[in-house]
Design a protein around this motif. Structure first.
Motif, PDB file in Angstrom:
ATOM      1  N   SER A  47       0.804  -1.237   0.000  1.00  0.00           N
ATOM      2  CA  SER A  47       0.000   0.000   0.000  1.00  0.00           C
ATOM      3  C   SER A  47       0.834   1.283   0.000  1.00  0.00           C
ATOM      4  CB  SER A  47      -1.000   0.072   1.175  1.00  0.00           C
ATOM      5  OG  SER A  47      -0.384   0.568   2.349  1.00  0.00           O
ATOM      6  N   GLY A  48       0.156   2.355  -0.385  1.00  0.00           N
ATOM      7  CA  GLY A  48       0.772   3.677  -0.369  1.00  0.00           C
ATOM      8  C   GLY A  48       1.018   4.164   1.053  1.00  0.00           C
ATOM      9  N   ASP A  49       0.094   3.869   1.947  1.00  0.00           N
ATOM     10  CA  ASP A  49       0.283   4.262   3.348  1.00  0.00           C
ATOM     11  C   ASP A  49       1.538   3.612   3.924  1.00  0.00           C
ATOM     12  OD1 ASP A  49      -1.783   6.014   4.056  1.00  0.00           O
ATOM     13  OD2 ASP A  49      -3.209   4.378   4.301  1.00  0.00           O
ATOM     14  N   PHE A  63      -2.697  15.710   3.660  1.00  0.00           N
ATOM     15  CA  PHE A  63      -3.140  14.343   3.947  1.00  0.00           C
ATOM     16  C   PHE A  63      -2.595  13.974   5.331  1.00  0.00           C
ATOM     17  CE2 PHE A  63      -2.048   9.695   3.361  1.00  0.00           C
ATOM     18  CZ  PHE A  63      -3.344   9.241   3.472  1.00  0.00           C
ATOM     19  N   TYR A  79       0.837  11.809   6.960  1.00  0.00           N
ATOM     20  CA  TYR A  79       2.254  12.223   7.003  1.00  0.00           C
ATOM     21  C   TYR A  79       2.648  12.641   8.422  1.00  0.00           C
ATOM     22  CZ  TYR A  79       1.307  12.990   1.986  1.00  0.00           C
ATOM     23  OH  TYR A  79       0.910  12.867   0.692  1.00  0.00           O
ATOM     24  N   CYS A 127       2.454  16.343  -1.802  1.00  0.00           N
ATOM     25  CA  CYS A 127       1.368  15.468  -2.216  1.00  0.00           C
ATOM     26  C   CYS A 127       0.880  16.044  -3.529  1.00  0.00           C
ATOM     27  CB  CYS A 127       0.274  15.468  -1.166  1.00  0.00           C
ATOM     28  SG  CYS A 127      -1.089  14.391  -1.585  1.00  0.00           S
ATOM     29  N   ASN A 182      -4.349  15.664  -2.031  1.00  0.00           N
ATOM     30  CA  ASN A 182      -5.469  15.408  -1.142  1.00  0.00           C
ATOM     31  C   ASN A 182      -5.193  16.255   0.110  1.00  0.00           C
ATOM     32  OD1 ASN A 182      -7.421  14.425   0.565  1.00  0.00           O
ATOM     33  ND2 ASN A 182      -6.553  12.385   0.761  1.00  0.00           N
ATOM     34  N   ASP A 189       4.555  12.099  -2.649  1.00  0.00           N
ATOM     35  CA  ASP A 189       3.405  11.191  -2.706  1.00  0.00           C
ATOM     36  C   ASP A 189       2.659  11.494  -4.004  1.00  0.00           C
ATOM     37  OD1 ASP A 189       0.923   9.974  -2.482  1.00  0.00           O
ATOM     38  OD2 ASP A 189       0.690  10.441  -0.360  1.00  0.00           O
ATOM     39  N   ILE A 208       0.298   9.545  -5.517  1.00  0.00           N
ATOM     40  CA  ILE A 208      -0.685   8.467  -5.581  1.00  0.00           C
ATOM     41  C   ILE A 208      -1.856   8.771  -6.530  1.00  0.00           C
ATOM     42  CG2 ILE A 208      -2.137   9.134  -3.632  1.00  0.00           C
ATOM     43  CD1 ILE A 208      -1.776   6.335  -2.589  1.00  0.00           C
ATOM     44  N   TYR A 209      -2.068  10.070  -6.835  1.00  0.00           N
ATOM     45  CA  TYR A 209      -3.158  10.452  -7.760  1.00  0.00           C
ATOM     46  C   TYR A 209      -2.624  10.777  -9.160  1.00  0.00           C
ATOM     47  CZ  TYR A 209      -5.953  10.691  -3.510  1.00  0.00           C
ATOM     48  OH  TYR A 209      -6.586  10.368  -2.327  1.00  0.00           O
ATOM     49  N   SER A 211       0.706   3.951  -5.618  1.00  0.00           N
ATOM     50  CA  SER A 211      -0.030   2.713  -5.349  1.00  0.00           C
ATOM     51  C   SER A 211      -1.112   2.483  -6.393  1.00  0.00           C
ATOM     52  CB  SER A 211      -0.652   2.744  -3.948  1.00  0.00           C
ATOM     53  OG  SER A 211      -1.936   3.316  -3.957  1.00  0.00           O
ATOM     54  N   SER A 236      -4.181   2.140  -5.521  1.00  0.00           N
ATOM     55  CA  SER A 236      -5.454   2.465  -4.893  1.00  0.00           C
ATOM     56  C   SER A 236      -6.343   3.400  -5.703  1.00  0.00           C
ATOM     57  CB  SER A 236      -5.222   3.086  -3.522  1.00  0.00           C
ATOM     58  OG  SER A 236      -4.839   2.088  -2.622  1.00  0.00           O
ATOM     59  N   LYS A 237      -5.802   4.536  -6.113  1.00  0.00           N
ATOM     60  CA  LYS A 237      -6.648   5.540  -6.766  1.00  0.00           C
ATOM     61  C   LYS A 237      -6.557   5.382  -8.286  1.00  0.00           C
ATOM     62  CE  LYS A 237      -6.671   6.939  -2.489  1.00  0.00           C
ATOM     63  NZ  LYS A 237      -7.641   7.288  -1.493  1.00  0.00           N
ATOM     64  N   ARG A 282      -4.339  -3.128  -1.562  1.00  0.00           N
ATOM     65  CA  ARG A 282      -3.253  -2.743  -0.644  1.00  0.00           C
ATOM     66  C   ARG A 282      -1.897  -2.985  -1.308  1.00  0.00           C
ATOM     67  NH1 ARG A 282      -4.869   0.557   0.614  1.00  0.00           N
ATOM     68  NH2 ARG A 282      -3.789   1.009   2.551  1.00  0.00           N
TER      69      ARG A 282
HETATM   70  C1  LIG Z   1      -2.432  11.473  -0.540  1.00  0.00           C
HETATM   71  C2  LIG Z   1      -2.631  10.047  -0.174  1.00  0.00           C
HETATM   72  N1  LIG Z   1      -1.563   9.277   0.019  1.00  0.00           N
HETATM   73  C3  LIG Z   1      -1.683   7.976   0.381  1.00  0.00           C
HETATM   74  C4  LIG Z   1      -2.924   7.421   0.549  1.00  0.00           C
HETATM   75  C5  LIG Z   1      -3.010   5.971   0.957  1.00  0.00           C
HETATM   76  O1  LIG Z   1      -3.195   5.166  -0.147  1.00  0.00           O
HETATM   77  P1  LIG Z   1      -3.163   3.586  -0.090  1.00  0.00           P
HETATM   78  O2  LIG Z   1      -4.569   3.136  -0.252  1.00  0.00           O
HETATM   79  O3  LIG Z   1      -2.302   3.174  -1.247  1.00  0.00           O
HETATM   80  O4  LIG Z   1      -2.581   3.183   1.211  1.00  0.00           O
HETATM   81  C6  LIG Z   1      -4.081   8.177   0.369  1.00  0.00           C
HETATM   82  C7  LIG Z   1      -5.413   7.621   0.594  1.00  0.00           C
HETATM   83  O5  LIG Z   1      -6.426   8.294   0.651  1.00  0.00           O
HETATM   84  C8  LIG Z   1      -3.926   9.529  -0.023  1.00  0.00           C
HETATM   85  O6  LIG Z   1      -4.983  10.326  -0.232  1.00  0.00           O
END
Ligand SMILES: Cc1ncc(COP(=O)(O)O)c(C=O)c1O
Length: 385
Positions: free
Chosen positions: A97-99, A123, A126, A169, A173, A201, A203-204, A231, A233-234, A242
């Protein structure tokens, strides 16, 4: 609850307004929930089938600690093909996962007392993860006046001899902001001047409407001091997989690997197989989903701007979040959130949950269909705010 067994680091924890909203709205059968940062689409079946097919073929074990070599190669190929950057394979690790990518990156690099610059609003993870690693989050302001873009000259004022790095980011987000190439260049120059790490980050990646998405890695020289986190995820509406990855200098990747093998060991095998398919062949399956997100964002922003006292950037710059300015209603963002929750049964998140600079704004997630989004703002307009 008796807290005596709970670690000290958790004792000052205060639930965010977002967490309280879930409780307040749980019995509202007609609520429209615009607080969830999880796409409402099910992951396209072709992506799920790719994971399933490989699982049946035996991919049900631990992989190599840094991830399956062909998945690492798929990351490398995607960055070359889609983003025009050369990433050596030793700079990549696949993680759960990104988290977790962010958590491992913090633990691999932060010493107790290190200060980490974070743009406010942010977000939330962090701040928490920097703290877990013993670091000190230091927030610097961004502002709606320039579309919440990071200004390196503002960040510079917060640098001390203890500053270790800066978090980006991008796309952002909660604000939806997409940094422009010149923003990234200015941040890189700052990082060079003060010998900082850049935690990017991204992720988007797929959600940039205003300017083409630019990875920090495309700024010449930046790769040697940049940790990219990404990741499925998005970008592939696969939050449940994950599955994420980190791109960083090899010494940092080795440290992350050491941590990772002692915690989760390897990223989930089936999700890694999905990632290979996503990165190599996923784009056509995502096109209709991305088109729908864009339509939701653009049409909802237009609708919001027709409501007296509400304002939002239109067309929106990126992500699936709208950061709506409610200051002209005369209410603060928490009052606004509670009023629309109680009287219109619409759930949004107060902007101040993401930092002090978010006061007077609320985050709207376009993670429900357009008819529901429009209905939500019909209901809000009817309140006559
Ligand atoms: C900016 C940002 N980074 C990381 C994540 C976490 O993503 P992941 O689902 O890959 O853990 C999110 C999830 O909302 C996010 O908005």
């Amino acid at each position: 609850m008796d807290m005596k067994f709970v670690a000290e680091r958790h004792k000052g924890f205060k639930p965010s307004v977002l967490m309280q909203l879930a409780g307040l709205s749980k019995d509202m059968t007609d609520k429209i929930d615009l607080s969830i940062g999880d796409p409402d689409f099910t992951t396209p079946k072709e992506i799920l089938e790719a994971g399933y097919k490989d699982a049946l073929a035996g991919y049900t074990h631990y992989s190599q600690p840094k991830g399956y070599p062909d998945v690492i190669q798929a990351v490398v190929n995607m960055y070359k093909r889609d983003l025009g950057v050369d990433v050596p394979t030793e700079n990549v690790i696949i993680v759960a996962s990104g988290d977790y990518a962010c958590f491992l990156s913090c633990f691999a690099t932060i010493n107790p007392g290190d200060e980490l610059l974070i743009a406010d609003p942010t977000f939330l993870a962090y701040k928490v993860q920097v703290g877990y690693a013993g670091g000190v989050p230091v927030f610097f302001p961004t502002s709606a006046d320039n579309g919440w873009r990071i200004r390196a000259d503002v960040a510079e004022k917060y640098i001390t001899s203890k500053t270790k790095g800066i978090f980006l980011c991008n796309p952002n987000n909660p604000t939806g902001t997409c940094l422009h190439r010149e923003d990234l260049e200015a941040i890189y120059e700052l990082a060079e001047k003060y010998d900082l790490l850049i935690y990017a980050d991204e992720i988007y990646t797929a959600f940039s409407y205003e300017v083409p998405f630019t990875t920090m890695l495309s700024i010449p020289g930046a790769a040697k001091r940049t940790i990219v986190m990404n990741s499925l995820s998005k970008n592939y509406v696969a939050t449940g997989a994950r599955l994420g990855w980190v791109i960083a200098p090899p010494q940092i990747i080795d440290a992350i690997n050491l941590e990772g093998v002692n915690m989760v060991y390897t990223a989930p095998a089936i999700s890694q197989r999905m990632a290979k398919f996503c990165l190599e062949q996923g784009a056509p399956y995502m096109e209709p989903i991305m088109a729908e997100f864009k339509e939701r964002m653009f049409k909802t922003a237009e609708r919001i701007n027709k409501i007296p006292h509400l304002k939002v950037q239109s067309p929106p710059p990126g992500t699936f979040y709208l950061y709506v300015d409610v200051r002209e209603t005369g209410m603060d963002d928490v009052e606004f959130t509670l009023k629309v929750l109680k009287e219109a049964h619409v759930v949004v998140v107060p902007g101040s949950d993401f930092g002090d600079c978010g006061k007077g704004f609320v985050r709207v997630c376009c993670t429900v269909g357009l008819p529901k989004l429009l209905e939500a703002f019909d209901r809000i307009e009817a309140l006559g705010l």
